[in-house]
Structures are given as structure tokens and as C-alpha cells.
Scaffold this motif. Structure first.
Motif, short mmCIF file in Angstrom:
data_model
loop_
_atom_site.label_atom_id
_atom_site.label_comp_id
_atom_site.label_asym_id
_atom_site.label_seq_id
_atom_site.Cartn_x
_atom_site.Cartn_y
_atom_site.Cartn_z
N ALA A 158 -79.34 91.84 -24.97
CA ALA A 158 -79.81 90.49 -24.64
C ALA A 158 -80.93 90.11 -25.61
O ALA A 158 -81.64 90.96 -26.11
N SER A 159 -81.05 88.84 -25.81
CA SER A 159 -82.05 88.37 -26.75
C SER A 159 -83.45 88.40 -26.16
O SER A 159 -83.63 88.40 -24.94
N GLN A 160 -84.42 88.42 -27.04
CA GLN A 160 -85.83 88.43 -26.63
C GLN A 160 -86.12 87.22 -25.74
O GLN A 160 -86.82 87.33 -24.74
N GLU A 161 -85.57 86.06 -26.12
CA GLU A 161 -85.82 84.84 -25.35
C GLU A 161 -85.30 84.96 -23.92
O GLU A 161 -85.95 84.52 -22.98
N LYS A 162 -84.14 85.61 -23.75
CA LYS A 162 -83.59 85.77 -22.40
C LYS A 162 -84.47 86.70 -21.57
O LYS A 162 -84.66 86.46 -20.37
N ASP A 201 -87.70 87.07 -21.98
CA ASP A 201 -88.89 86.28 -21.68
C ASP A 201 -88.63 85.34 -20.51
O ASP A 201 -89.48 85.20 -19.62
N GLN A 202 -87.46 84.71 -20.49
CA GLN A 202 -87.11 83.80 -19.39
C GLN A 202 -86.97 84.58 -18.08
O GLN A 202 -87.45 84.13 -17.04
N ALA A 203 -86.33 85.72 -18.15
CA ALA A 203 -86.15 86.53 -16.95
C ALA A 203 -87.51 86.96 -16.39
O ALA A 203 -87.74 86.88 -15.18
N HIS A 251 -89.15 84.13 -14.62
CA HIS A 251 -88.52 83.87 -13.32
C HIS A 251 -88.90 84.92 -12.29
O HIS A 251 -89.16 84.59 -11.13
#
Length: 76
Positions: free
Chosen positions: A1-5, A7-9, A12
Motif C-alpha cells: 500500500a502507498s504511504q498516502e493510504k 497516512d489516511q488510515a 481515520h
């Protein structure tokens, strides 16, 4: 998974914890995301918090010691 995903997780999971601080699975999921990013000290804290809010939460207790070892030793 990407770093951005990740970070989003993480964002949340932190919101979920703010809304329901005693929900151990949110702490545990936060731990998974932090660990995947290599943020081992923060992951240890998330493990410990999951265990604190729900002492019988097996996954947290099983993995807390492993996280401590990965993050360079025991923490108080």
C-alpha cells in the motif's frame, strides 16, 4: 500500500479512537498501520493502549512483546 493510504488510515484510526477511546480494535488497527510505516515506537504505544483498554484483547497481548523487541527493547 502507498504511504498516502497508510497516512489516511492512521488519521481515520485516530478519529475512531477519539470518538471511542475504549475500542481496542481501533488501537490495534492503528498499530498495524504504524508498524507498516516503520513507526515502531508509536506502534508499541498503540499495542499497549489496546491492551490497557481491553485487557482480554488477545491480539494486542500476543503482539505487544514482539513490537517492543522490534522497537529496540522494553518500555515502561
Amino acid at each position: 500500500a502507498s504511504q498516502e493510504k497508510f497516512d489516511q488510515a492512521i488519521a481515520h484510526y485516530r478519529l475512531a479512537i477519539a470518538a471511542s477511546p475504549d475500542y481496542a480494535p481501533a488501537h490495534d488497527n492503528l498499530r498495524d498501520a504504524l508498524r507498516a510505516q516503520g513507526k515502531l515506537d508509536e506502534a508499541v504505544d498503540a499495542y499497549a493502549e489496546a491492551q490497557r483498554v481491553a485487557p482480554g484483547f488477545a491480539r494486542a497481548s500476543e503482539t505487544l512483546e514482539n513490537a517492543r523487541k522490534e522497537s529496540d527493547g522494553p518500555r515502561e
